[in-house]
Enzyme design. Structure first.
Site, short mmCIF file in Angstrom:
data_model
loop_
_atom_site.label_atom_id
_atom_site.label_comp_id
_atom_site.label_asym_id
_atom_site.label_seq_id
_atom_site.Cartn_x
_atom_site.Cartn_y
_atom_site.Cartn_z
CD GLU A 248 -17.86 -12.53 -4.62
OE1 GLU A 248 -17.99 -11.37 -5.10
OE2 GLU A 248 -17.96 -12.78 -3.41
CG ASP B 251 3.11 -2.56 1.24
OD1 ASP B 251 4.16 -2.62 0.57
OD2 ASP B 251 3.01 -1.94 2.32
C1 NOJ Z 1 6.89 -2.60 1.34
C2 NOJ Z 1 7.08 -1.69 0.18
O1 NOJ Z 1 7.62 -2.42 -0.88
C3 NOJ Z 1 7.99 -0.58 0.66
O2 NOJ Z 1 8.40 0.24 -0.40
C4 NOJ Z 1 7.26 0.22 1.70
O3 NOJ Z 1 8.14 1.18 2.23
C5 NOJ Z 1 6.77 -0.68 2.85
N1 NOJ Z 1 6.19 -1.89 2.38
C6 NOJ Z 1 5.73 0.02 3.69
O4 NOJ Z 1 4.54 0.17 2.99
#
Ligand code: NOJ
Length: 566
Positions: A275, A227
Site C-alpha cells: 500500500e 526477528d
Molecule cells: C534473534 C535476535 O537476533 C536475537 O538477538 C534475539 O536474542 C532473538 N532473536 C530473540 O528475539
C-alpha cells in the site's frame, strides 16, 4: 619490495560501466542492491553519558554513515525494554525506550538520514513480547481460559497439581521453554522467560502487529527486519511431542519451527507493505534449511530473507563458491535478491572467526568455547583475521544482491572474548551458567577515539567494558590512513555504487584456492584464499591488501577488483 597501495589513488570512483544506480529517492527496488548497515543502538554512540548508546548519539553520527556510503541503516530494537535480551524483550512495540530517546528522535533520525539518501529499516519482534508488556500483565491478572491469556500460549501442567511443565522442551537460551505462573498454569517462551511467545492463532495479535507496521511506516520507516520470522506459527495441539521426538521432526511438521502457515501471516503483511509507495521492504531472519528460505523471500511474502550461510562457512574457496552459487540460484528462482552477511549482533565477529585455526567456525558452540578459553592466546591470528575479513568484504560487495554490514566491521573490529563474568548481559550466558559464552563479545560499544573516556563512545562509561586494544581500531586512529579498513570500506562502497553491473555473474576459470568472477561491463573480482594468482585483466580499482608492482600477482588472502576498459 616495491608495493602498490591497496588502491590506486586515481582509480575510485570508477567510471560507470552502465551508468550509476538510480538515486536512492527514486529507486523502488533499492533494497535489491543496497548496502545496509546494522546499528545495535545501545553500543553505537551515547549522547548523555549514561553508558548506553541512544538515538541522539546515532543522529550525531549521521555524517559518518553518509561518508561511509551506506544505502540504509537497520536499527536493532530501541523500544522500552528491561534488557533481559538486549532489547529483544519489547515492552511496547510502538514507543522508544526513554534511555534511548523519544519518538521525536526517531523522526529526526529518519529526516537526517533521508537528507543523505539513507533509508531507515527497523527491527520488528513479532514472536514474543516482554513479560512487562501490558498484554502479558493483563494475562497474569486474568484467569486461565480468559481472552487476555489467549494472546499468549498458556497451558496446564502435567503430573500431580500440574506441577510438571506441559512438555520437556529445552530452550536454545538454556533451561526449559515453559515457565509457571502463580495460579499454576505455564506459558511458552522459546527464548528467555522474560520473552513470552505470542499466540499467532489469535486475530487480535495479527491486527495489533499490522497497526505496529503502519505506525512506523507512517513515520517514514522504509522497511523491517523480522526477528525469528520462522517461529510465529505454531501447532500446540495435544498430545505435545517430547523434546527428543520434536528434534527428529522435519520442517513443516515441527510444532514450533518453519511451519507452512507462517507464510499466511507474511502474505497479509505484504498487502500492507504494497500500500506504500515505494512499497515497504522486509527481510526475514529465518534460520531454516537453505531450500526453505526462498518461501520467506518470495514476492508475496517478505521479499527478502537473510542468507546466513557464510556465518558458519570456513575461509575456503570451495565453501564460498557453494554458498554463492546456491544463494544466487535461489534468488533467481524467487525473484528476490540475495543477502550477504558476515557478521551481526548474534555471532562472533568475522575478523576473529577468520583468525582462528582453520576448521574452528567461530559461530559454533565449539568455536565460541575455544575463543572464551583461548581468546588472548597467540593462536588467534588477529592480523590474518582482519586481512581475510577485508578480502571477504570486497568479494561480497562484488556479488549481485544486497550486503548487510554490522557496526564496527568497517573498523576491522575483533570480538572481545574475555569479558569479565560480572559484566556479561546475554541471557544465553546467564541461563546456561556460562556454558554458552553468549553474544556480548560482539556487542561491546564502538571505539570512536583512540583514547579518552569510553574511547569516544560516551562521556561516562560503556555498558560493556571496552578492552585497551580498542583504541587502535578506533575511527580516529583510522581517519586519514589510506590503508585502513575504514578507508577500504569507504572506497569499496563508493566504487560499487558507480560500477553498475546488473544481476549477472560469470565464473572465470579458477583454481581451488582462487575465486574469480566477472560482472557486466568488465568488472572483475578475484579472491585468493591460500594461494597466489595472476591479476585479472584491466586496471586495478581496489585491492584489500597491497599488491606487488612488478609481478602483477595477487598475494594470498586478498581480493582485488579490476575494470577492463571497453
Ligand atoms: C534473534 C535476535 O537476533 C536475537 O538477538 C534475539 O536474542 C532473538 N532473536 C530473540 O528475539
Amino acid at each position: 619490495m616495491d608495493q602498490l597501495p591497496s588502491h590506486e589513488p586515481d582509480a575510485a570512483p570508477a567510471p560507470a560501466a552502465q551508468g550509476p544506480f538510480p538515486s536512492p529517492g527514486t529507486d523502488r527496488e533499492w533494497w535489491r542492491h543496497a548496502v545496509v548497515y546494522q546499528i545495535y543502538p545501545r553500543s553505537f554512540a551515547d549522547s548523555d553519558g549514561d553508558g548506553i548508546g541512544d538515538l541522539p548519539g546515532i543522529l550525531s553520527r549521521v555524517p559518518y554513515l553518509a561518508d561511509l556510503g551506506v544505502d540504509a541503516v537497520w536499527l536493532s530494537p530501541f523500544y522500552p525494554s528491561a534488557l533481559a535480551d538486549g532489547g529483544y524483550d519489547v515492552d511496547d512495540h510502538r514507543n522508544v525506550d526513554p534511555r534511548l530517546g523519544t519518538l521525536d528522535d526517531v523522526d529526526a533520525l529518519v529526516a537526517a538520514l533521508g537528507e543523505h539518501g539513507i533509508r531507515l529499516v527497523i527491527d520488528i519482534v513479532p514472536n514474543h513480547s516482554s513479560n512487562r508488556h501490558v498484554w502479558f500483565q493483563e494475562a497474569l491478572a486474568s484467569p486461565p481460559g480468559s481472552a487476555a491469556r489467549d494472546r499468549y500460549i498458556f497451558r496446564d501442567g502435567k503430573g500431580v497439581d500440574g506441577a510438571e511443565p506441559p512438555a520437556d522442551w529445552a530452550s536454545g537460551f538454556g533451561g526449559l521453554m515453559w515457565e509457571r505462573v502463580p495460579d499454576g498454569q505455564w506459558y511458552l517462551h522459546c527464548h528467555a522467560a522474560e520473552q513470552p511467545d505470542l499466540n499467532w492463532d489469535n486475530p487480535e495479535v495479527h491486527d495489533d502487529f499490522v497497526s505496529t507496521l503502519r505506525f512506523w511506516a507512517d513515520r517514514g520507516v522504509a522497511g523491517f527486519r523480522i526477528d525469528v520470522a520462522h517461529l510465529l506459527a505454531k501447532d500446540l495441539s495435544d498430545p505435545l511431542p517430547s523434546d527428543a521426538e520434536m528434534a527428529r521432526m522435519p520442517p513443516g511438521v515441527h510444532p514450533l519451527i518453519d511451519r507452512d502457515e507462517v507464510h499466511e501471516i507474511y502474505a497479509r503483511w505484504r498487502t500492507v507493505f504494497d500500500e506504500y509507495d515505494p512499497p515497504l521492504t522486509a527481510v526475514g531472519e529465518a534460520w531454516v534449511e537453505p531450500e526453505r528460505r526462498s518461501r520467506y523471500a518470495s514476492r508475496t511474502g517478505l521479499g527478502q530473507a537473510f542468507n546466513f550461510d557464510l556465518l558458519t562457512a570456513n575461509w575456503s574457496a570451495p565453501e564460498f563458491r557453494e554458498v554463492i552459487d546456491r544463494n544466487l540460484r535461489q534468488a533467481a528462482e524467487t525473484g528476490s535478491s540475495s543477502t550477504w552477511v558476515l557478521s551481526n549482533h548474534d555471532v562472533v565477529r568475522h575478523a576473529t572467526r577468520y583468525g582462528l585455526p582453520q576448521g574452528t567456525p567461530g559461530c559454533s558452540q565449539e568455536g565460541k568455547e575455544w575463543l572464551r578459553t583461548h581468546g588472548a592466546s597467540p593462536v588467534l591470528d588477529r592480523e590474518l583475521g582482519v586481512r581475510r575479513a577485508r578480502a571477504a568484504t570486497l568479494l561480497l560487495l562484488a556479488l549481485p544482491g544486497s550486503t548487510y554490514l554490522y557496526q564496527g566491521e568497517e573498523l576491522g573490529l575483533h570480538e572481545v572474548p574475555d569479558l569479565p563474568e560480572d559484566a556479561r548481559q546475554d541471557p544465553t550466558y546467564l541461563r546456561t551458567g556460562g556454558a554458552d559464552p553468549g553474544r556480548d563479545g560482539c556487542r561491546v560499544p564502538l571505539p570512536w577515539t583512540a583514547s579518552g573516556p569510553a574511547f569516544g563512545f560516551s562521556d561516562g562509561g560503556a555498558h560493556l567494558p571496552q578492552p585497551s586494544w580498542f583504541g587502535a581500531s578506533s575511527v580516529e586512529s583510522q581517519e586519514g590512513d589510506d590503508d585502513s579498513t575504514l578507508a577500504l570500506y569507504r572506497r569499496a562502497l563508493s566504487t560499487r555504487r558507480n560500477v553498475r553491473a546488473g544481476e549477472d555473474l560469470r565464473w572465470r576459470a579458477a583454481r581451488d584456492e582462487v575465486l574469480h568472477i566477472e560482472r557486466a561491463g568488465g568488472w572483475h573480482c578475484l579472491t585468493t584464499f591460500e594461494a597466489t594468482a595472476e591479476l585479472p585483466p584491466g586496471r586495478v580499482l581496489l585491492s584489500s591488501a597491497p599488491l606487488a608492482h612488478e609481478e602483477r600477482m595477487v598475494p594470498p588472502n586478498t581480493t582485488v577488483w579490476t575494470l577492463e576498459r571497453p
